[in-house]
Design an enzyme around this catalytic site. Structure first.
Site, short mmCIF file in Angstrom:
data_model
loop_
_atom_site.label_atom_id
_atom_site.label_comp_id
_atom_site.label_asym_id
_atom_site.label_seq_id
_atom_site.Cartn_x
_atom_site.Cartn_y
_atom_site.Cartn_z
N HIS A 53 0.93 -1.27 -0.19
CA HIS A 53 0.21 0.06 -0.02
C HIS A 53 0.78 1.24 0.00
CE1 HIS A 53 -4.00 -1.82 1.53
NE2 HIS A 53 -3.25 -2.56 0.65
N GLU A 55 1.37 3.85 2.02
CA GLU A 55 2.05 4.24 3.19
C GLU A 55 3.34 3.33 3.35
OE1 GLU A 55 -2.51 3.97 4.27
OE2 GLU A 55 -1.18 3.10 2.97
N CYS A 87 -1.52 -1.44 7.68
CA CYS A 87 -0.71 -0.14 7.36
C CYS A 87 -0.51 0.28 8.74
CB CYS A 87 -1.13 0.54 6.51
SG CYS A 87 -1.12 0.09 4.63
N ASP A 203 -19.81 0.82 -35.66
CA ASP A 203 -18.28 1.52 -35.62
C ASP A 203 -17.31 0.77 -35.77
OD1 ASP A 203 -19.91 3.91 -35.52
OD2 ASP A 203 -19.74 3.79 -33.14
N LEU A 207 -11.96 -0.33 -28.69
CA LEU A 207 -12.42 -0.18 -27.17
C LEU A 207 -11.07 -0.56 -26.31
CD1 LEU A 207 -15.87 -1.97 -26.56
CD2 LEU A 207 -15.46 0.49 -27.18
N GLY A 293 -24.39 2.13 -27.29
CA GLY A 293 -25.07 3.55 -27.70
C GLY A 293 -26.05 3.92 -27.17
#
Length: 361
Positions: A53, A55, A87, A203, A207, A293
């Site tokens: 993480h 920290e 943490c 189209d 993606l 769409g």
């Protein structure tokens, strides 16, 4: 040794957190900065799941200089055993003498516990600095951890007269390069991109998330296609692009090469969208970026499944009665029932304007 940073520590921590967006999910993107004698001696951001993480990265970066230092972190340090140890114990063992956190953990099971543990260990801990910015960074995580569902963002681009294509279906391009570059940033920050089969047929999109040079990024969001009848062409571009593709269908027994197929039937013979969103949440998808769409977007709005909207408006007039608009579905009967976004922001991208707002979050 790290040099002093001219930015205020929490601002720097937020900058660190932004580096984790798109790579830390399902964990939230968090940034941390260790300051001693007005000098930044360590900094870091959340690593991919199962790794350190923010920290911990910052404390390891600081080494022995963390003892007697102040920690600035964009989210309350976690106090429970998950994929990684707490943490809070790292902070105590490192000899940190004061902690500043932007916001509390949104998980109702542990919210505030990290602060309590640190204070009981004799470490003054403060919460609330630049909290709006920090909260926006973790909004997908917050939605998922509290509901089990992903944050659903709808994006569309329209002309001044509300069209997304000409009457012949031509839509490239309504917006300029700056807007399209920002869309790739939004894709890269998302766990999944969703479109309907109409968009695929019209189209043939890739993606994919790409950088400013047009190169495909190493990490690609899951592509989700809503395709009740399994009409996606076998040679569709998105089936051969890097990353995974999920096709949601309403007919059992369908198989599509290059994609995972999930059968989710609604009572009307179409894909059950609420069930699909639930399934994505079960897979630890924390954010879904919907790009069209109009039929899919309209259905999502009708079913109250949309959390956020990013609408680009370009200074162009298309005209035409048969030209498509961005939102289909049933819509509102009265203006009093129309959805009005809240917490609205405006951003300019070249000549385009992006309207960004929320649907009740």
């Amino acid at each position: 040794m790290m040099s002093a940073d001219p930015a205020p520590p929490m601002q720097r921590a937020l900058e660190m957190a932004r580096r984790a967006v798109g790579t830390s999910s399902p964990n939230p993107p968090v940034g941390a900065v260790v300051v001693r004698d007005c000098e930044v001696v360590g900094e870091g951001w959340t690593q991919p799941p199962g790794q350190a993480h923010a920290e911990v990265v910052a404390l390891q970066n600081a080494g022995d200089r963390a003892r007697g230092a102040i920690l600035y972190v964009t989210l309350e340090p976690h106090s429970h055993h998950g994929r990684t140890p707490p943490c809070t114990q790292w902070i105590i063992d490192a000899g940190i003498v004061e902690v500043h956190a932007s916001i509390l953990d949104p998980n109702p099971l542990v919210s505030g516990r990290g602060v309590v543990i640190l204070r009981e260990a004799g470490i003054p801990t403060h919460v609330g600095e630049r909290e709006d910015e920090a909260r926006e960074l973790i909004e997908p995580h917050a939605k998922h951890i509290t509901t089990g569902l992903p944050l659903v963002t709808v994006k569309f681009a329209a002309s001044l007269d509300g069209k997304i294509s000409t009457r012949t279906g031509d839509s490239k391009w309504i917006t300029g390069e700056e807007s399209r570059a920002y869309v790739h940033q939004l894709r890269a920050a998302s766990d999944a991109i969703m479109v309907g089969i109409g968009t695929v047929l019209a189209d043939d999109p890739q993606l994919t998330a790409r950088n400013l040079e047009g190169s495909t990024l190493p990490r690609q969001p899951l592509r989700v296609i809503v395709d009740s009848r399994g009409r996606i062409p076998h040679d569709a571009h998105l089936l051969s692009e890097p990353g995974d593709t999920l096709v949601a269908v309403a007919e059992s027994g369908l198989q599509i090469r290059g994609a995972e197929v999930v059968y989710i039937l609604d009572s009307d013979g179409k894909v059950n969208l609420p069930a699909l969103i639930q399934e994505l949440g079960r897979r630890e998808i924390t954010s879904v970026f919907v790009e069209g769409g109009g039929t899919l977007i309209g259905s999502l709005f009708d079913l109250h499944l949309v959390d956020k909207v990013v609408a680009f408006v370009a200074p162009v007039i298309i005209g035409g009665r048969s030209a498509l608009s961005p939102v289909g579905g049933l819509g509102s009967e009265r203006m009093a029932d129309a959805l009005r976004l809240n917490r609205v922001k405006l951003r300019e991208f070249g000549d385009d304007v992006a309207i960004i707002g929320y649907c009740g979050l």
